[in-house]
Design a protein around this motif. Structure first.
Motif, mmCIF file in Angstrom:
data_model
loop_
_atom_site.group_PDB
_atom_site.id
_atom_site.type_symbol
_atom_site.label_atom_id
_atom_site.label_comp_id
_atom_site.label_asym_id
_atom_site.label_seq_id
_atom_site.Cartn_x
_atom_site.Cartn_y
_atom_site.Cartn_z
ATOM 1 N N ARG A 196 0.840 -1.207 0.000
ATOM 2 C CA ARG A 196 0.000 0.000 0.000
ATOM 3 C C ARG A 196 0.872 1.253 0.000
ATOM 4 N N MET A 207 2.609 1.677 -3.385
ATOM 5 C CA MET A 207 1.668 2.147 -4.411
ATOM 6 C C MET A 207 1.368 3.633 -4.210
ATOM 7 N N ASP A 208 1.194 4.063 -2.953
ATOM 8 C CA ASP A 208 0.972 5.482 -2.675
ATOM 9 C C ASP A 208 2.164 6.316 -3.124
ATOM 10 N N LYS A 209 3.358 5.831 -2.820
ATOM 11 C CA LYS A 209 4.568 6.568 -3.188
ATOM 12 C C LYS A 209 4.706 6.664 -4.711
ATOM 13 N N LEU A 210 4.445 5.546 -5.406
ATOM 14 C CA LEU A 210 4.516 5.555 -6.865
ATOM 15 C C LEU A 210 3.480 6.492 -7.483
ATOM 16 N N ALA A 211 2.353 6.657 -6.789
ATOM 17 C CA ALA A 211 1.299 7.548 -7.282
ATOM 18 C C ALA A 211 1.554 9.004 -6.882
ATOM 19 N N GLY A 212 2.680 9.252 -6.204
ATOM 20 C CA GLY A 212 3.015 10.626 -5.832
ATOM 21 C C GLY A 212 2.355 11.102 -4.552
ATOM 22 N N ARG A 213 1.713 10.211 -3.826
ATOM 23 C CA ARG A 213 1.087 10.598 -2.553
ATOM 24 C C ARG A 213 2.123 10.546 -1.435
#
Length: 144
Positions: free
Chosen positions: A117, A120-126
């Motif tokens: 999780r 995925m957040d980091k890859l999405a720029g979050r």
């Protein structure tokens, strides 16, 4: 060894142990140890010699858990009659030990889910937190 590497979970576990001991007015010591039977036996022997009133052990090395139990038997100490043992390990290891060990679960599946999780957040720029703590779960069994 995880303590020498400064691994976060090992450091936090040791700090939590030290804080809880002090908070409850107890005395305690944290001794890192290799997971061979000879090393575990020597460490348990040292603890029993220097702390004759030793009433409990918290084991944070799942590979050493059964060696700790064997060493206590070798030194004539009954679990839980004379020494209580709590392990920080997966439930299956705690349940297969003799006696079955009271344990704090290492939630490997939850750690994996959280890691995915966060990735995925980091890859999405979050934004992601610097650390994520999971709630510990104690399962009381025959060793305490």
């Amino acid at each position: 060894m995880v303590y020498e590497r400064g691994t976060g979970f090992a450091r936090r576990t040791r700090e939590g142990f030290t804080e809880a001991v002090a908070e409850h007015g107890l005395t305690g010591v944290a001794l890192p140890c290799e997971d061979t039977f000879d090393q575990v036996s020597a460490t348990v022997g040292e603890l029993l010699e220097t702390r004759p009133g030793l009433s409990g052990l918290v084991v944070h090395n799942e590979a050493a858990v059964n060696h700790v139990l064997g060493a206590l038997r070798q030194y004539g100490r009954r679990v839980p009659g004379e020494v209580a043992v709590v392990a920080i390990c997966p439930d299956d290891i705690a349940e297969r030990s003799s006696p079955p060990l009271t344990s704090v679960l290492i939630p490997a599946e939850e750690v994996g889910r959280q890691a995915v999780r966060l990735l995925m957040d980091k890859l999405a720029g979050r934004a992601v937190p610097d650390g994520t703590l999971l709630e510990p779960r104690l399962a009381v069994r025959d060793s305490t």
